[in-house]
Scaffold this motif. Structure first.
Motif: not given
Length: 260
Positions: A206-213, A221-231, A243-251
Motif C-alpha cells: 500500500g506504500t509507494h513513496i520511501a524516505l531514506t537517510h 560520525p565515523t563510529e560505525a556503531s552509532t550509524q543507522k539507516g532511517v526509513f 520537511k519533518d523527516f529532514m528536520k529530525k534527520y539533518p545532513y
C-alpha cells in the motif's frame, strides 16, 4: 484552311489541358507543403508542450510552502519512521560493481566512489527512470547526508510533479541543508535486493513513496556503531512529512556531513 484551323484548335486544347494540369500540380504541391507544415508544427508543439506545461506547474508551487505541497502525512498514509543498524561506512567498491542491498530502498551500505559518478551531483534534485544514477552511486549520497525520496513505478505523473516541485525548494549546491534527491525505485531494483531474514525487499503493501537517510552521531560520525539507516514509507506525496523527516534527520547527522 480547314486543316490549319483544326491544328490551331488542337494546340489550344492541348495548351488548355497543360495549364489545367499545371494548376492541379501546383494545388497538390501546395497541399503537400501545407500538410508537411502542419505535421512539423504538431511535432514541434508536442516537443515544446512538456517543458511549457512543466514551467507553469513549477510556477504554481513557487509561493507554496514545502509543508503545503501534497497531502498531510496522515492523508498520505505515512507510516512511522523506522531505524536499523547501518553498515558500509566508507566501504567503497569498484565503480560498475553491482551491490546487493538488503532493504528496499537502501539507506546505507557499500557504494561507488568515482569522480563524476558517485556521489551524484547536488545540483540535480529530481530523477526519472530514464536518467537516474545507479543505486551504488546514490548510496554514496546517503553517506554524505542526503535525504533520498524514492517513488515506485505506480506513482502518477501528477505526484511526480509534486516531487519535482518539492525538489525545487532545495535548489542550489551551497546550502548543505538542501541535500535532497527524489529518485525512482524500479522493478529491476527490487530484483537486485536480497531476501535475508526479515530484511525488506519491497515497499510495504500500500506504500509507494520511501524516505531514506543514513544517520550517525554528529559528535563521532565515523563510529560505525552509532550509524543507522532511517526509513519512512508513505502511500502518497507529503511535503510536510519530508520537511519533518529532514528536520529530525539533518545532513549534519550523517557519516560524512561536510562532503558534497
Amino acid at each position: 484552311m480547314a486543316n490549319k484551323s483544326l491544328s490551331k484548335d488542337r494546340k489550344a486544347v492541348i495548351n488548355d489541358i497543360r495549364k489545367k494540369q499545371g494548376r492541379a500540380e501546383r494545388v497538390r504541391g501546395a497541399a503537400i507543403v501545407g500538410v508537411c507544415v502542419v505535421i512539423a508544427l504538431v511535432i514541434v508543439g508536442a516537443a515544446a508542450w512538456g517543458p511549457i506545461t512543466g514551467f507553469f506547474k513549477d510556477r504554481e508551487y513557487n509561493e507554496v510552502a514545502l509543508q503545503d505541497i501534497g497531502k498531510s502525512p496522515k492523508a498520505a498514509g505515512c507510516q512511522k519512521v523506522t531505524e536499523m543498524a547501518a553498515d558500509g561506512n566508507q566501504n567503497h567498491i569498484a565503480t560498475g560493481t553491482q551491490q546487493t542491498y538488503t532493504t528496499a530502498p537502501p539507506a546505507f551500505g557499500p557504494h561507488w566512489n568515482e569522480a563524476n559518478v558517485a556521489p551524484a551531483d547536488m545540483s540535480r534534485k529530481f530523477y526519472t527512470a530514464a536518467d537516474r544514477p545507479e543505486l551504488e552511486a546514490l548510496v554514496h549520497n546517503l553517506e554524505h547526508g542526503y535525504t533520498i525520496v524514492w517513488y515506485d513505478e505506480t506513482v502518477s505523473k501528477d505526484e511526480q510533479d509534486l516531487l519535482r516541485a518539492i525538489g525545487k525548494k532545495f535548489s542550489g549546491t551551497s546550502n548543505f541543508r538542501y541535500k535532497f534527491i527524489a529518485a525512482p525505485w524500479t522493478a529491476a531494483d527490487a530484483k537486485e535486493t536480497a531476501v535475508a531474514g526479515d530484511k525488506k525487499t519491497e515497499f510495504p503493501s500500500g506504500t509507494h513513496i520511501a524516505l531514506t537517510h543514513w544517520t550517525a552521531d554528529p559528535a563521532n560520525p565515523t563510529e560505525a556503531s552509532t550509524q543507522k539507516g532511517v526509513f519512512q514509507y508513505c502511500a502518497g506525496v507529503s511535503g510536510e512529512a519530508i520537511k519533518d523527516f529532514m528536520k529530525k534527520y539533518p545532513y549534519t547527522a550523517s557519516p560524512e556531513a561536510q562532503a558534497m
